[in-house]
Structure formats: structure tokens, C-alpha cells
Scaffold this motif. Sequence first.
Motif, PDB file in Angstrom:
ATOM      1  N   ARG A 399      -9.447  -0.974  -2.591  1.00 26.33           N
ATOM      2  CA  ARG A 399      -8.602  -0.442  -1.513  1.00 26.33           C
ATOM      3  C   ARG A 399      -9.433   0.337  -0.490  1.00 26.33           C
ATOM      4  O   ARG A 399      -9.216   0.222   0.726  1.00 26.33           O
ATOM      5  N   LYS A 400     -10.398   1.119  -0.962  1.00 21.31           N
ATOM      6  CA  LYS A 400     -11.235   1.909  -0.055  1.00 21.31           C
ATOM      7  C   LYS A 400     -12.064   1.019   0.858  1.00 21.31           C
ATOM      8  O   LYS A 400     -12.276   1.334   2.033  1.00 21.31           O
ATOM      9  N   GLU A 401     -12.524  -0.086   0.316  1.00 20.83           N
ATOM     10  CA  GLU A 401     -13.359  -1.014   1.092  1.00 20.83           C
ATOM     11  C   GLU A 401     -12.573  -1.678   2.219  1.00 20.83           C
ATOM     12  O   GLU A 401     -13.120  -2.026   3.258  1.00 20.83           O
ATOM     13  N   ARG A 402     -11.263  -1.858   2.001  1.00 21.05           N
ATOM     14  CA  ARG A 402     -10.410  -2.530   2.989  1.00 21.05           C
ATOM     15  C   ARG A 402      -9.196  -1.657   3.287  1.00 21.05           C
ATOM     16  O   ARG A 402      -8.064  -1.993   2.970  1.00 21.05           O
ATOM     17  N   THR A 403      -9.451  -0.496   3.901  1.00 21.31           N
ATOM     18  CA  THR A 403      -8.406   0.495   4.159  1.00 21.31           C
ATOM     19  C   THR A 403      -7.458   0.024   5.265  1.00 21.31           C
ATOM     20  O   THR A 403      -7.916  -0.395   6.337  1.00 21.31           O
ATOM     21  N   PRO A 404      -6.143   0.119   5.035  1.00 22.39           N
ATOM     22  CA  PRO A 404      -5.182  -0.312   6.062  1.00 22.39           C
ATOM     23  C   PRO A 404      -4.942   0.778   7.115  1.00 22.39           C
ATOM     24  O   PRO A 404      -5.264   1.950   6.893  1.00 22.39           O
ATOM     25  N   ASN A 406      -1.891   1.652   8.137  1.00 25.19           N
ATOM     26  CA  ASN A 406      -0.768   2.399   7.561  1.00 25.19           C
ATOM     27  C   ASN A 406      -1.091   2.665   6.088  1.00 25.19           C
ATOM     28  O   ASN A 406      -1.151   1.742   5.278  1.00 25.19           O
ATOM     29  N   GLU A 407      -1.307   3.936   5.752  1.00 19.85           N
ATOM     30  CA  GLU A 407      -1.750   4.266   4.392  1.00 19.85           C
ATOM     31  C   GLU A 407      -0.740   3.913   3.312  1.00 19.85           C
ATOM     32  O   GLU A 407      -1.078   3.849   2.129  1.00 19.85           O
ATOM     33  N   ARG A 408       0.507   3.651   3.664  1.00 18.85           N
ATOM     34  CA  ARG A 408       1.496   3.265   2.665  1.00 18.85           C
ATOM     35  C   ARG A 408       1.399   1.789   2.305  1.00 18.85           C
ATOM     36  O   ARG A 408       1.924   1.358   1.287  1.00 18.85           O
ATOM     37  N   THR A 409       0.743   0.987   3.138  1.00 14.15           N
ATOM     38  CA  THR A 409       0.644  -0.443   2.883  1.00 14.15           C
ATOM     39  C   THR A 409      -0.762  -0.795   2.407  1.00 14.15           C
ATOM     40  O   THR A 409      -1.597   0.083   2.169  1.00 14.15           O
ATOM     41  N   CYS A 410      -1.040  -2.087   2.267  1.00 16.11           N
ATOM     42  CA  CYS A 410      -2.409  -2.552   2.028  1.00 16.11           C
ATOM     43  C   CYS A 410      -2.696  -3.680   3.011  1.00 16.11           C
ATOM     44  O   CYS A 410      -1.789  -4.188   3.682  1.00 16.11           O
ATOM     45  N   THR A 411      -3.948  -4.093   3.114  1.00 18.72           N
ATOM     46  CA  THR A 411      -4.329  -5.085   4.119  1.00 18.72           C
ATOM     47  C   THR A 411      -3.917  -6.503   3.745  1.00 18.72           C
ATOM     48  O   THR A 411      -4.145  -7.428   4.518  1.00 18.72           O
ATOM     49  N   MET A 412      -3.326  -6.690   2.582  1.00 17.36           N
ATOM     50  CA  MET A 412      -2.805  -8.013   2.236  1.00 17.36           C
ATOM     51  C   MET A 412      -1.687  -8.405   3.208  1.00 17.36           C
ATOM     52  O   MET A 412      -1.646  -9.521   3.738  1.00 17.36           O
ATOM     53  N   CYS A 413      -0.769  -7.472   3.482  1.00 18.55           N
ATOM     54  CA  CYS A 413       0.388  -7.773   4.326  1.00 18.55           C
ATOM     55  C   CYS A 413       0.441  -6.951   5.608  1.00 18.55           C
ATOM     56  O   CYS A 413       1.078  -7.362   6.584  1.00 18.55           O
ATOM     57  N   GLY A 414      -0.196  -5.770   5.587  1.00 16.45           N
ATOM     58  CA  GLY A 414      -0.184  -4.940   6.783  1.00 16.45           C
ATOM     59  C   GLY A 414       1.226  -4.616   7.243  1.00 16.45           C
ATOM     60  O   GLY A 414       2.052  -4.100   6.484  1.00 16.45           O
ATOM     61  N   ASP A 415       1.519  -4.936   8.530  1.00 19.09           N
ATOM     62  CA  ASP A 415       2.841  -4.638   9.095  1.00 19.09           C
ATOM     63  C   ASP A 415       3.959  -5.463   8.457  1.00 19.09           C
ATOM     64  O   ASP A 415       5.141  -5.159   8.676  1.00 19.09           O
ATOM     65  N   PHE A 416       3.597  -6.493   7.699  1.00 18.45           N
ATOM     66  CA  PHE A 416       4.603  -7.362   7.075  1.00 18.45           C
ATOM     67  C   PHE A 416       4.803  -7.011   5.589  1.00 18.45           C
ATOM     68  O   PHE A 416       5.158  -7.870   4.784  1.00 18.45           O
ATOM     69  N   CYS A 417       4.566  -5.753   5.239  1.00 16.27           N
ATOM     70  CA  CYS A 417       4.661  -5.319   3.841  1.00 16.27           C
ATOM     71  C   CYS A 417       6.091  -5.465   3.314  1.00 16.27           C
ATOM     72  O   CYS A 417       7.017  -4.805   3.802  1.00 16.27           O
ATOM     73  N   ALA A 418       6.264  -6.332   2.333  1.00 17.53           N
ATOM     74  CA  ALA A 418       7.587  -6.558   1.741  1.00 17.53           C
ATOM     75  C   ALA A 418       8.086  -5.318   1.011  1.00 17.53           C
ATOM     76  O   ALA A 418       9.281  -4.995   1.067  1.00 17.53           O
ATOM     77  N   ASN A 419       7.180  -4.623   0.321  1.00 15.83           N
ATOM     78  CA  ASN A 419       7.581  -3.422  -0.417  1.00 15.83           C
ATOM     79  C   ASN A 419       8.155  -2.361   0.525  1.00 15.83           C
ATOM     80  O   ASN A 419       9.182  -1.746   0.232  1.00 15.83           O
ATOM     81  N   GLU A 420       7.478  -2.127   1.636  1.00 17.44           N
ATOM     82  CA  GLU A 420       7.933  -1.115   2.585  1.00 17.44           C
ATOM     83  C   GLU A 420       9.316  -1.452   3.138  1.00 17.44           C
ATOM     84  O   GLU A 420      10.197  -0.603   3.225  1.00 17.44           O
ATOM     85  N   ARG A 421       9.486  -2.705   3.537  1.00 16.88           N
ATOM     86  CA  ARG A 421      10.763  -3.111   4.121  1.00 16.88           C
ATOM     87  C   ARG A 421      11.882  -3.051   3.081  1.00 16.88           C
ATOM     88  O   ARG A 421      12.992  -2.577   3.345  1.00 16.88           O
ATOM     89  N   GLY A 422      11.598  -3.529   1.865  1.00 11.54           N
ATOM     90  CA  GLY A 422      12.611  -3.504   0.809  1.00 11.54           C
ATOM     91  C   GLY A 422      13.001  -2.090   0.429  1.00 11.54           C
ATOM     92  O   GLY A 422      14.184  -1.788   0.217  1.00 11.54           O
ATOM     93  N   TYR A 423      12.004  -1.198   0.357  1.00 10.82           N
ATOM     94  CA  TYR A 423      12.290   0.198   0.012  1.00 10.82           C
ATOM     95  C   TYR A 423      13.161   0.855   1.083  1.00 10.82           C
ATOM     96  O   TYR A 423      14.119   1.585   0.767  1.00 10.82           O
ATOM     97  N   ALA A 424      12.839   0.575   2.342  1.00  8.86           N
ATOM     98  CA  ALA A 424      13.627   1.153   3.435  1.00  8.86           C
ATOM     99  C   ALA A 424      15.080   0.685   3.382  1.00  8.86           C
ATOM    100  O   ALA A 424      16.009   1.446   3.674  1.00  8.86           O
TER     101      ALA A 424
END
Length: 444
Positions: A399-404, A406-424
Motif C-alpha cells: 500500500r505504501k508503494e502505491r499510495t492513493p 484518497n486515503e480511504r481507497t486504494c489504487t486498484m479502484c481509486g475514485d471507483f471504489c465499490a467499498n466506499e460507495r456501498g458504505y455510503a
Amino acid sequence: MKTQLELAREGIITPQMKKAAIDEGVAETLIRDGIAYGHIVLPCSPSRPNQNVVAIGRGLRTKVNASIGTSSDINSIELEIKKAKAAEEEKADTLMELSTGGDLNAIRQAVLAECNLPVGNVPLYQAFSEAAKKYRNPNKLDSEYLFELIERQLADGISFMAIHCGINRFSIERLRKQGFRYGGLVSKGGTFMVSWMEYNQKENPLYEQFDRVCALMKKYDAVLSLGNGIRAGAIHDSHDRAQMAEMIINCELAELGREMGCQMMVEGPGHVPLDEIAGNIMLEKAMSGGAPYYVLGPLPADSGAGYDHITAAIGAAHSAHHGADLICYITPAEHLALPNEQDVREGVRATRLAARIGDIAKYPERREQEKRVALARRDSAWEDHFKLLMFPEQARAIRKERTPENERTCTMCGDFCANERGYALFKDDIRGDRCRKVEAIIEE
């Protein structure tokens, strides 16, 4: 001195049993009764009072063994100590010291001094190595010396030994009558014992004098692990007549050894296709009276060299699920070279993960850790998430090597983070045990 088995049969709960029960989160009586019935073993040499206490067997977490050791090409005490420490740092449960090159006594003693894990070995390795040096022919090994060597190694503090008692003239004859094998013989100790028997036209002294082997193991309260010297080295040899002949004998010897007051394990099976693993474990448990099964691999394919730690992990997960008790790791170097320190680390990690996967299936009631990981991941609680992982340092580094951004997401999905949207969308509907309890988060 009485063995853990004999004490358990008298109803005594030893300090080692108490420690094992705490580590496992089970009742002390479960450990004691499991040992009394021969379903659990405790490899804990009295010569090494500070070694880790590890219980292996029914109703317990599937354990992982790491094997190290020199060869005739590469033999360095310093390297073996590094590998032993690496295995311990990666949370292996037991260690086998399997050297065949260099000063074997010095290597064994150094590893025992520098490592806190219960250490096992294969006495035939040193016996045949020394016979080859002395006589220029390992087949000239004096069988009396073999028993002397077993005692010397036990006195050093070896907690369990893989001893090839189950090879006999009958099992060798099965190899001949079936036209040998696709994968040949792959056990060093087993092959050299077969060679010794053929050269001298004698029965295996470890089989012929099994009571003597057990007497030595009892003297030092060591676990006798019945070696799988005719295990399959190719999936096309799985469960052939020779392998089954040895397995039947080993299971019978496990029962006889327990009657003598000796802690017993059975080893197997080598290369086994995935669809045969459950049957193999069922046979071992049924024929041995539930003796702990020390599984070598198993490798469910022969074509994965370079990645055989993954091949074996697949087999290990199935084995743990179906009742295997101790898994011997495989490293990326398997079939190619002597493992180095990094190979040891990768092998232990892959096998620990496989054992965890198997235990999740074997013990559905023990899945709480996985639930907590999922909740932390759902809530983007990264630090809590890392603390719950099996390999937190590796996860943090990625995670440190590929820091996003938005600190709540990861660079796999970035702005398209399914977890973030589902939680909201559903955070106000979360209730019951689907609420993440921060106070329940603990570091392993």
C-alpha cells in the motif's frame, strides 16, 4: 521419566499440556485426553526447556513445519542458522534439520541452540552420510551404529524424529512386481534404506527392532514420526501398491508404539492428485486409530517447479480441511535447488496461508478472524485491517508503494471504489454483528 502419553493416561495435566491449551484456546482436558488416546502429540524435548510448546493433532489448529539443512554442494552453519531464524520469524510451528553435508553434529547443535521451535530430524541422513565417508559405500552402514546415533541426536534435544520403520522386504517386493514407478523413489532416507536392504539382503533393522526404536524415543520423550520412505514422487504413482504397503505398516506400528507408551505420528503422502487427498487422510486416520498425520506437501501436480510452494499450498489447504494435522512446507526451490533464506520465508508464508484456509473449512466455528478482517476492509479502517492480517508488513509495504490520493481507497479502484460507495449507501442500515467493534481488534 514418564512420557507425556503415559502421564496423560494417568490423568495428569502437565505444564506443557496447560501451555498448549492456552495457546490453542481449548480446555486442558482436551489436550490431555487427546494425548492419552494418541490423537495429539507434544514434541517437547526435556533437554530444551525453553523451546516453544506445540500440540499437534485432532481438534487443534493445523501446524506448519519448515525444513532446512545442508547438502554435499552447499553446507554453511551460518546459512542454516539464518534459515532457522527466518522460519521462526515467519511463525512456523516446528522445524526439521535435515543436513547431509558438512559437520552434521555441529550444524544440528547450532540450530538447536539458536532456535526456539521444536526441532525434528531424519537420523538416516547422518547415518548414511557418515557411512559413505567412512567406507566409501553407504550400504556398509553398521546397523548398531544407527541406534547409537539416534540416541546421540535425541540427547542433543531433538523433539521428534522421522524414522523409516515401515519399509520392509514385502514393500520393496511390491515395487518390483508393479514394474517400479513413473516418479521413482524420492525419499533420501527411504531410498538409502532400500539400497542397504538390497545390498545386504537383510530386513530393515528399524522395522525388525521397532521396540528398540520406541524405547529410545520414550527415554527422551520424543515423538516418533513414522517416515514415508516409499511416498509417491509423481501423481501417477499415488496410492500404488508399494506406497499402500508402507502406509499399512506405518499405521500398524503407530498403534504398537502407543501401546509401548511412545508418542506417534504417521507421515505421508507426497504427490497426490487433488481428488485423492481426502481419501488418503481418511485411510491414515482409520488405519492408525486417529494418529496425527504429518503431511509432506502434498503436491497435486508434477509440473509446477519454480512455483511448487503454490502447488503444495493448494494440496495443503485440502489436506488441512480433511484432517491433516501437521503440514511440511514446500519452497519455490523444490525439485530445483537447496532452499535459501528467502525460499524458507516464502514457503512458510504459503503453507501458513494454506493451513489457515483448511482450518476455516475444518472448523467453521473459528471464522471470527475472517469476519473482522472483512468488516475493517468494508469500513476502510486500514490500520485495524493491517493488524488483523496474517502478513501485515507485506500488506503495508504494498500500500505504501502505491499510495492513493484518497486515503480511504486504494489504487486498484481509486475514485471507483465499490467499498466506499456501498458504505455510503448503507452505513445507516448497519446493525447487529455487522457493526465493527474497534475494541475487539487485537494483534496476532
